[in-house]
Design a protein around this motif. Structure first.
Motif: not given
Length: 657
Positions: A79-93
């Motif tokens: 939940q820290k601001e420094i790690h928010k942009k590192t949440r995984p995502g992508g084209m496929f679940p």
């Protein structure tokens, strides 16, 4: 009706789908190996990871295949601001937990020790899990890639073959049976014209008439004349045969097909004949047209000569097809064949007959007037000195072909540039002729004083004899500076004779033997330095006896075969008794001139020594040095070129090996 035709047409082949399949394979590899969408976490560095570990943000670490670390953060840390942009995502679940970070490390043992150390110092207990992964889908797709590439190349080749099949002779693989002729037409930028061909007036007139016939055929056909089917350019190498053909290509406003005789030759059976058929087919489709075959002796050699292995069957088939196309059933008179060779004596008789090559145009070495014109052509692009005398240069290059003159001009420009000059002057051209005829100077060549003295007397002997004899070529320059393979050389300016008399040949032989005679007179010893002299006089003596019929013993006979196809094969065209007589006569002629040279040098021994001493001192002497010692030459002709020491005339060199 139009719809029916369109419906029967085959869909046009497009090779792009092959490339699409290959791209899809790569795309699949990336997907299944986790290359898209960040499914394995975001990239970071070991230093940042250790910083996160000290701050207590790391929940656990997963080590995959002992080389990659995947980092899972705690719920509070994510939940820290420094790690928010590192949440995984992508084209496929994703299936299962997804790491927040990943990175590759070096040594596993050191990596574990560093984690344990930070755990102890900060009272942490971050677990480390080990995991082995194998990408079955990625490996499967990678294994399929070579087969897909092979299938794609095979389909591409098959499409090329089927496309070539509609072109007749091009139906063979990769169109190997199609002609390799280069086509020049009125749209092609061919800059060479008859203005660029200096000299060769007779040859130019012959080929110009062919071009004129193609431009204005009614001028000749109105009188019942027919165009020649072929013209053969014959002459020594470098005399301008191919240049004439280039001029025809530039002047003729008709399609011009140019190729070499070797273009027909191939390792596959039937290819040569197929290429001949395709060449004439193209030429007839664009008639009136001209075909130029350079070095036609590659396929036009006489058939049935020395055919022991049958290896020339393919060449003979090619020649047979050429003969049929030039003059056979169904030939078209609107196709003219030009050919060039410097070995007309080996061509097949059927190829040379009228109706195929109606004209044989002999392109000879240029005379002094033609050499002047050739110099004018090749001097155009050069920045030459205003005082340069072109006629002087023409007189200094007897026996030079057009290619030789072009080489002289280029070499002179290079020499002038090497010396830092702004223009090319007369001395640069003389140095260029020196370089071409005698070779490169080797002033640093190691030579003993004794050898240098022997070379000096050898060259002085040549100079003395040539000065004393009426018919010997006038001497121009003598040097004992090593050039090429020679230790010394003498330059002469021979007369350009159309016929040669026996006394002229004998005087030249005597002058050539003057070097060895000088060694005998001065040192009472002989050496191997006269190798090239002996080779020269032996050839001259043999020619006198066996070719020109100038021998009293053998008589008015010649054993020379101008056709080059002697019926005697490997046997001599004379008996053993005649062979002995020829050998004795050749030896007698050479020995007589050798003794003659010794007598002349013994009578002028003091002048010979004086000349050799001057040569040892200066290393290079000219005509005026001989005049100071011997006086003016008795047999000097009014038209003979006068040369001073500053601008020596250079011609053929007499080398001492």
């Amino acid at each position: 009706m139009a719809n029916t035709k369109n419906s029967n047409k085959k869909p046009k082949f497009s090779p792009y789908w092959i490339y699409a399949i290959i791209l899809a394979v790569f795309f699949g590899i990336q997907i299944f190996s986790g290359g898209f969408g960040g499914q394995n976490g975001n990239e970071t560095t070991p230093a940042d990871f250790f910083s996160f570990l000290k701050d207590g943000d790391v929940k656990n670490v997963e080590i995959v295949n002992n080389r990659e670390a995947r980092v899972y953060l705690t719920t509070e840390a994510s939940q820290k601001e420094i790690h928010k942009k590192t949440r995984p995502g992508g084209m496929f679940p994703s299936v299962g937990p997804v790491p927040n970070y990943r990175f590759e490390f070096g040594d596993l043992k050191l990596f574990q020790e560093e984690i344990n150390k930070i755990n102890q110092e900060n009272n942490l207990n971050v677990p480390i899990a080990f995991k082995t992964e194998s990408n079955a889908w990625g490996e499967f797709l990678i294994s399929l890639l070579p087969f897909i590439l092979i299938i794609g190349v095979w389909i591409f080749i098959m499409r090329r073959m089927s496309a070539g099949g509609s072109g007749g002779a091009g139906g063979q693989i990769f169109n190997i049976g199609k002609s390799k002729a280069k086509l020049f037409d009125e749209k092609t930028d061919t800059k060479t014209s008859f203005k660029d061909v200096a000299g060769l007036e007779g040859a130019k007139e012959e080929v110009q008439e062919i071009v004129d016939f193609l431009k204005f055929p009614e001028k000749y056909t109105s009188l019942g004349g027919k165009i020649p089917k072929g013209a053969l350019l014959v002459g020594p190498p470098g005399t301008g045969k191919t240049l004439l053909a280039k001029a025809v290509a530039g002047e003729a406003k008709v399609p011009f097909f140019s190729l070499s005789g070797s273009d027909f030759v191939e390792m596959f059976v039937g290819v040569g004949a197929s290429r001949v058929r395709d060449l004439f087919k193209q030429a007839k489709e664009k008639s009136p047209s001209i075909i130029f075959i350079d070095e036609i002796d590659a396929i036009g050699r006489a058939r049935g000569k020395a055919n022991f292995s049958g290896s020339n069957d393919e060449r003979e088939n090619t020649l047979n097809q050429l003969l049929t196309e030039m003059d056979g059933f169904g030939t078209n008179t609107n196709v003219i064949v030009l050919a060039a060779t410097n070995r007309a004596d080996v061509l097949d008789g059927a190829l040379m007959r009228a109706g195929r090559f109606d004209r044989q145009i002999y392109v000879d070495l240029p005379d002094v007037r033609e050499r002047k014109e050739i110099f004018e052509v090749h001097l155009r692009p050069l920045k030459k000195d205003d005082s340069l005398d072109i006629e002087f240069l023409a007189k200094q290059t007897p026996g030079f072909s057009g290619a030789d003159i072009a080489n002289v001009c280029n070499e002179a420009a290079l020499i002038a540039a090497r010396k830092g000059k702004k223009s090319v002057n007369k001395q640069d051209f003389l140095d260029a002729v020196d370089r071409i005829v005698g070779g490169l100077e080797k002033k640093n060549k190691i030579i003993t004083p004794e050898e240098k003295r022997a070379v000096a007397f050898h060259e002085a002997g040549h100079a003395t004899i040539s000065w004393m004899l009426e018919h010997a070529a006038p001497l121009v320059k003598v040097t004992i500076v090593p050039r090429g393979r020679s230790l010394g050389a003498a330059w002469y300016l021979p007369e350009e004779r159309l016929i040669v008399r026996p006394e002229q040949m004998l005087d030249e032989m005597c002058a050539a033997l003057g070097g060895r005679a000088a060694e005998k007179v001065i040192f009472d010893k002989i050496s191997t330095g006269a190798l090239s002299d002996l080779e020269k006089v032996t050839k001259q003596a043999r020619a006198m006896v066996t070719i020109y019929g100038l021998s009293d013993q053998v008589g008015n006979l010649t054993y020379y075969d101008s056709s080059g196809q002697s019926e005697y094969g490997f046997t001599k065209p004379y008996s053993e008794q005649t062979a002995e007589l020829i050998d004795k006569e050749i030896s007698a002629i050479i020995e007589e001139q050798y003794q003659r040279a010794i007598k002349i040098l013994e009578a002028n021994k003091d002048k010979l020594t004086q000349l050799a001493e001057v040569l040892l001192e200066k290393e290079v002497i000219f005509k005026d040095n001989l005049e100071k010692i011997f006086g003016k030459r008795k047999f000097e002709k009014a038209e003979t070129l006068q040369i001073d020491s500053e601008s020596p005339a250079l011609s053929a060199a007499d080398e001492e090996e």
